[in-house]
Design an enzyme around this catalytic site. Structure first.
Site, PDB file in Angstrom:
ATOM      1  N   ARG A  30      -8.158  -0.991  -7.274  1.00 38.52           N
ATOM      2  CA  ARG A  30      -8.673   0.339  -6.948  1.00 38.52           C
ATOM      3  C   ARG A  30      -7.585   1.396  -6.851  1.00 38.52           C
ATOM      4  NH1 ARG A  30     -13.522   1.142  -4.886  1.00 38.52           N
ATOM      5  NH2 ARG A  30     -12.665   2.872  -3.723  1.00 38.52           N
ATOM      6  N   ARG A  90     -16.827   1.535  -0.884  1.00 37.57           N
ATOM      7  CA  ARG A  90     -15.592   2.302  -1.090  1.00 37.57           C
ATOM      8  C   ARG A  90     -15.755   3.454  -2.079  1.00 37.57           C
ATOM      9  NH1 ARG A  90     -10.600  -1.699  -1.320  1.00 37.57           N
ATOM     10  NH2 ARG A  90      -9.511   0.085  -0.434  1.00 37.57           N
ATOM     11  N   PRO A  91     -16.549   4.461  -1.690  1.00 36.50           N
ATOM     12  CA  PRO A  91     -16.732   5.615  -2.571  1.00 36.50           C
ATOM     13  C   PRO A  91     -15.442   6.436  -2.710  1.00 36.50           C
ATOM     14  CG  PRO A  91     -17.727   6.032  -0.420  1.00 36.50           C
ATOM     15  CD  PRO A  91     -17.265   4.601  -0.411  1.00 36.50           C
ATOM     16  N   VAL A  92     -15.414   7.340  -3.689  1.00 38.52           N
ATOM     17  CA  VAL A  92     -14.231   8.198  -3.879  1.00 38.52           C
ATOM     18  C   VAL A  92     -14.603   9.681  -3.758  1.00 38.52           C
ATOM     19  CG1 VAL A  92     -12.812   6.586  -5.217  1.00 38.52           C
ATOM     20  CG2 VAL A  92     -14.491   8.003  -6.396  1.00 38.52           C
ATOM     21  N   ASP A 115      -6.968  -4.189   8.072  1.00 37.63           N
ATOM     22  CA  ASP A 115      -6.264  -5.158   7.224  1.00 37.63           C
ATOM     23  C   ASP A 115      -5.714  -6.354   8.007  1.00 37.63           C
ATOM     24  OD1 ASP A 115      -6.873  -3.642   5.042  1.00 37.63           O
ATOM     25  OD2 ASP A 115      -4.887  -2.746   4.825  1.00 37.63           O
ATOM     26  N   ILE A 156     -14.366   0.043   9.780  1.00 35.07           N
ATOM     27  CA  ILE A 156     -13.878   0.777   8.600  1.00 35.07           C
ATOM     28  C   ILE A 156     -14.652   0.387   7.340  1.00 35.07           C
ATOM     29  CG2 ILE A 156     -11.838   1.373   7.205  1.00 35.07           C
ATOM     30  CD1 ILE A 156     -11.454   2.200  10.122  1.00 35.07           C
ATOM     31  N   CYS A 207     -16.138  -2.856  -4.189  1.00 34.45           N
ATOM     32  CA  CYS A 207     -15.348  -4.079  -4.175  1.00 34.45           C
ATOM     33  C   CYS A 207     -15.893  -4.972  -3.085  1.00 34.45           C
ATOM     34  CB  CYS A 207     -13.863  -3.794  -4.021  1.00 34.45           C
ATOM     35  SG  CYS A 207     -13.357  -3.430  -2.367  1.00 34.45           S
ATOM     36  N   ARG A 245      -2.146 -10.909  -4.915  1.00 36.36           N
ATOM     37  CA  ARG A 245      -2.242  -9.446  -5.035  1.00 36.36           C
ATOM     38  C   ARG A 245      -1.448  -8.760  -3.936  1.00 36.36           C
ATOM     39  NH1 ARG A 245      -7.806  -7.095  -4.846  1.00 36.36           N
ATOM     40  NH2 ARG A 245      -6.400  -5.321  -4.890  1.00 36.36           N
ATOM     41  N   LEU A 253     -14.411  11.734  -1.344  1.00 30.07           N
ATOM     42  CA  LEU A 253     -13.431  12.596  -0.665  1.00 30.07           C
ATOM     43  C   LEU A 253     -12.236  12.891  -1.563  1.00 30.07           C
ATOM     44  CD1 LEU A 253     -13.513  10.933   2.870  1.00 30.07           C
ATOM     45  CD2 LEU A 253     -14.830  12.893   2.032  1.00 30.07           C
ATOM     46  N   ASN A 302       0.803  -1.225   0.000  1.00 33.51           N
ATOM     47  CA  ASN A 302       0.000   0.000   0.000  1.00 33.51           C
ATOM     48  C   ASN A 302       0.835   1.274   0.000  1.00 33.51           C
ATOM     49  OD1 ASN A 302      -2.271  -1.505  -0.247  1.00 33.51           O
ATOM     50  ND2 ASN A 302      -2.861  -1.395   1.919  1.00 33.51           N
TER      51      ASN A 302
HETATM   52  C1  EPZ Z   1      -6.492   1.882   2.132  1.00 34.58           C
HETATM   53  O1  EPZ Z   1      -7.715   1.867   1.411  1.00 34.58           O
HETATM   54  C2  EPZ Z   1      -5.845   0.544   1.870  1.00 34.58           C
HETATM   55  N1  EPZ Z   1      -5.626   0.360   0.440  1.00 34.58           N
HETATM   56  C3  EPZ Z   1      -6.727  -0.576   2.401  1.00 34.58           C
HETATM   57  O2  EPZ Z   1      -6.059  -1.806   2.238  1.00 34.58           O
HETATM   58  C4  EPZ Z   1      -6.978  -0.342   3.900  1.00 34.58           C
HETATM   59  O3  EPZ Z   1      -7.870  -1.318   4.376  1.00 34.58           O
HETATM   60  C5  EPZ Z   1      -7.574   1.054   4.120  1.00 34.58           C
HETATM   61  O4  EPZ Z   1      -6.702   2.057   3.530  1.00 34.58           O
HETATM   62  C6  EPZ Z   1      -7.764   1.403   5.579  1.00 34.58           C
HETATM   63  O5  EPZ Z   1      -6.535   1.336   6.248  1.00 34.58           O
HETATM   64  C7  EPZ Z   1      -4.597   0.916  -0.151  1.00 34.58           C
HETATM   65  O6  EPZ Z   1      -3.818   1.637   0.435  1.00 34.58           O
HETATM   66  C8  EPZ Z   1      -4.408   0.605  -1.595  1.00 34.58           C
HETATM   67  P1  EPZ Z   1      -9.816   4.723   3.197  1.00 34.58           P
HETATM   68  P2  EPZ Z   1      -8.504   3.227   1.160  1.00 34.58           P
HETATM   69  O7  EPZ Z   1     -10.023   5.742   2.150  1.00 34.58           O
HETATM   70  O8  EPZ Z   1      -7.544   4.324   0.994  1.00 34.58           O
HETATM   71  C9  EPZ Z   1     -14.505   5.650   3.347  1.00 34.58           C
HETATM   72  C10 EPZ Z   1      -5.786  -3.993   1.501  1.00 34.58           C
HETATM   73  O9  EPZ Z   1      -6.287  -5.108   1.822  1.00 34.58           O
HETATM   74  N2  EPZ Z   1     -14.280   6.593   2.235  1.00 34.58           N
HETATM   75  O10 EPZ Z   1      -8.996   5.083   4.391  1.00 34.58           O
HETATM   76  O11 EPZ Z   1      -9.491   2.956   0.103  1.00 34.58           O
HETATM   77  C11 EPZ Z   1     -14.304   4.201   2.914  1.00 34.58           C
HETATM   78  O12 EPZ Z   1     -15.430   3.684   2.289  1.00 34.58           O
HETATM   79  C12 EPZ Z   1      -6.642  -2.782   1.346  1.00 34.58           C
HETATM   80  O13 EPZ Z   1      -4.575  -3.843   1.280  1.00 34.58           O
HETATM   81  C13 EPZ Z   1     -15.320   7.408   1.820  1.00 34.58           C
HETATM   82  O14 EPZ Z   1     -16.437   7.373   2.375  1.00 34.58           O
HETATM   83  O15 EPZ Z   1      -9.247   3.378   2.565  1.00 34.58           O
HETATM   84  C14 EPZ Z   1     -13.963   3.539   4.229  1.00 34.58           C
HETATM   85  O16 EPZ Z   1     -15.153   3.240   4.926  1.00 34.58           O
HETATM   86  C15 EPZ Z   1      -8.096  -3.052   1.553  1.00 34.58           C
HETATM   87  N3  EPZ Z   1     -15.107   8.256   0.767  1.00 34.58           N
HETATM   88  C16 EPZ Z   1     -13.207   4.630   5.006  1.00 34.58           C
HETATM   89  O17 EPZ Z   1     -13.515   5.852   4.319  1.00 34.58           O
HETATM   90  C17 EPZ Z   1     -13.895   8.340   0.148  1.00 34.58           C
HETATM   91  O18 EPZ Z   1     -13.758   9.136  -0.802  1.00 34.58           O
HETATM   92  C18 EPZ Z   1     -11.699   4.464   5.021  1.00 34.58           C
HETATM   93  O19 EPZ Z   1     -11.232   4.219   3.695  1.00 34.58           O
HETATM   94  C19 EPZ Z   1     -12.841   7.521   0.580  1.00 34.58           C
HETATM   95  C20 EPZ Z   1     -13.065   6.662   1.641  1.00 34.58           C
END
Ligand code: EPZ
Length: 422
Positions: A93, A122-124, A306, A328, A117, A398, A126, A23
């Site tokens: 992603r 996992r929206p984007v 994780d 999370i 997924c 992966r 933000l 990551n």
């Molecule tokens: C990162 O995902 C990691 N992936 C994930 O690892 C990890 O589980 C996660 O951080 C939490 O530590 C990578 O780094 C590639 P977030 P990310 O944005 O960045 C919500 C693995 O197995 N959210 O911190 O996608 C989201 O839905 C993977 O290696 C929004 O609502 O995680 C979640 O509930 C899986 N809107 C929370 O925030 C957004 O625009 C935290 O997600 C973005 C996120």
């Protein structure tokens, strides 16, 4: 498609070397798009996700050279059409992270939305909010984000409504070349964010505060050539530590960063493991009974989502009931029914799983559903009597470099077999 076969019931004893963090590596690779000078990364794990992103970067015009032994030279001298198609973003992603750097460098980009997924929606939103605050005009059309910043990006104050690792990193990546100062507030504090900031600074960026909840970025005009070593993988470290606690024995993890896993060391000690950490290594031993411990996943420095599946596998062996709460992601208990196939007793209610131990796990055929869930089945298989076969292991590939080789080095009876002959 291959399977992993495990003949369980043997303690782990030996040394396992920890790889670079998936990551981190993925975001560092995306950073190469920001510069017309080369970025050479070391300790890049040989993983399917790294290969997918390499393919996408190559398509975007980056020369991607695998120099061997974990060194990857990325040179984005001239970029091609800044477009990331669905087929490549869908596979992984983290590909979505090319959007910010492309807008910053090219003033425009078209990147597929990643979609949901297995572990949650996992929206984007933000990510997009941050890019808009920096001056990008964003339109969503036919599953794509179409972004333009004809006059370039400009620094801004961005307050995230919740901590997001990906959005914090994405905002940082985009702000590095923006005009003026950007202040990001309520940032995620995961170690991968600090690793990205340090790498960007090595490239000539001016980022401070990464690892705290406020990050300040002074925009610069351009970045220069740099070399960077990817931080050790804290999820891989935690996974092998939990495996050692589950199987029993004594395992030394070399090349680890113990400071990235304090929440885990705390619960493993409470569960009955002995943890000895030193500079660049950590040793895990367990000989006595496993005690039940409740956990709740939280953003760093809390217990990481994780490692939740892996910890659940351990708790099936514990003396008593433990409550595991996932805060999370909304659908991250898919390993529970598979663990049940091995004899575990787990009740899932909403975002809580109650694991009642101890059970004597028995080997069975199980199926991987996502990356971390699949390794929890491997851990359960190591502790189970008899043979466990884990199918659909492309999920494992992966995110875990040479998993069976590393566990075998630690004394496990584990091998990879082609599906048909398994
Ligand atoms: C990162 O995902 C990691 N992936 C994930 O690892 C990890 O589980 C996660 O951080 C939490 O530590 C990578 O780094 C590639 P977030 P990310 O944005 O960045 C919500 C693995 O197995 N959210 O911190 O996608 C989201 O839905 C993977 O290696 C929004 O609502 O995680 C979640 O509930 C899986 N809107 C929370 O925030 C957004 O625009 C935290 O997600 C973005 C996120």
């Amino acid at each position: 498609m291959d399977r992993i076969l495990i003949r369980g019931g043997r303690p782990l004893n030996g040394t396992i070397t920890i790889s670079g963090a998936k990551n981190s590596a993925l975001k560092l690779m995306a950073a190469s798009l920001l510069s017309d000078a080369p970025l050479t990364l070391s300790r890049v794990p040989a993983l399917a996700d790294v290969r997918f992103l390499g393919q996408l970067l190559a398509r975007l015009g980056v020369s991607v050279e695998d120099e061997g032994a974990g060194r990857l030279r990325l040179h984005a001298r001239d970029l091609a059409e800044p477009e990331a198609p669905y087929e490549l973003v869908r596979k992984m992603r983290a590909s979505f992270n090319v959007l910010g750097p492309l807008i910053a460098r090219e003033g425009r980009a078209k990147v597929s939305l990643p979609g949901g997924c297995a572990i949650g929606a996992r929206p984007v939103n933000l990510h997009l909010m941050a890019l808009e605050a920096l001056g990008a005009e964003i339109e969503l059309s036919e599953g794509y984000v179409i972004a333009r910043a004809p006059r370039g990006l400009a620094g801004a104050r961005i307050v995230f409504p919740m901590g997001s690792v990906g959005a914090t990193e994405h905002a940082m990546l985009a702000a590095v070349l923006a005009k003026g100062e950007t202040v990001l507030e309520h940032c995620a504090r995961e170690p991968e964010i600090a690793d990205l900031a340090d790498c960007l600074n090595a490239m000539g960026a001016r980022v401070s505060g990464a690892g705290t909840d406020t990050i300040t970025i002074e925009g610069v005009d351009r970045l220069h050539e740099a070399e960077w070593t990817v931080a050790p993988d804290r999820v891989e470290t935690g996974t092998y530590a939990i495996a050692a606690a589950a199987a029993g024995g004594r395992v030394r993890l070399d090349g680890a960063e113990p400071d990235h896993n304090h929440a885990l060391w705390d619960v493993l000690r409470r569960a009955g493991a002995e943890i000895t950490a030193g500079a660049g290594h950590v040793e895990i031993a367990r000989s006595g009974p496993i005690r039940a411990v409740d956990i709740q996943t939280e953003p760093f420095p809390g217990f990481p989502t994780d490692l939740q599946a892996q910890f659940m596998a351990l708790m099936t062996l514990a003396d008593g009931a433990s409550v595991i709460r996932e805060t999370i992601f909304e659908n991250r208990f898919m390993h529970a029914p598979e663990l049940t196939r091995l004899g575990a007793r787990i009740d899932v209610r909403g975002n809580e799983a109650i694991v009642r131990g101890p059970v004597r796990l028995k080997g069975a055929p199980v199926m991987a559903t996502d990356l971390r869930a699949s390794v929890s089945l491997v851990i359960a298989g190591l502790a189970a009597e008899g043979e466990t076969s884990v199918s659909r292991i492309y999920h494992l590939d992966r995110g875990f470099e040479r998993l069976e080789e590393k566990l075998a080095a630690g004394g496990a009876d584990i091998e990879r077999r082609p599906e048909e002959s398994a």
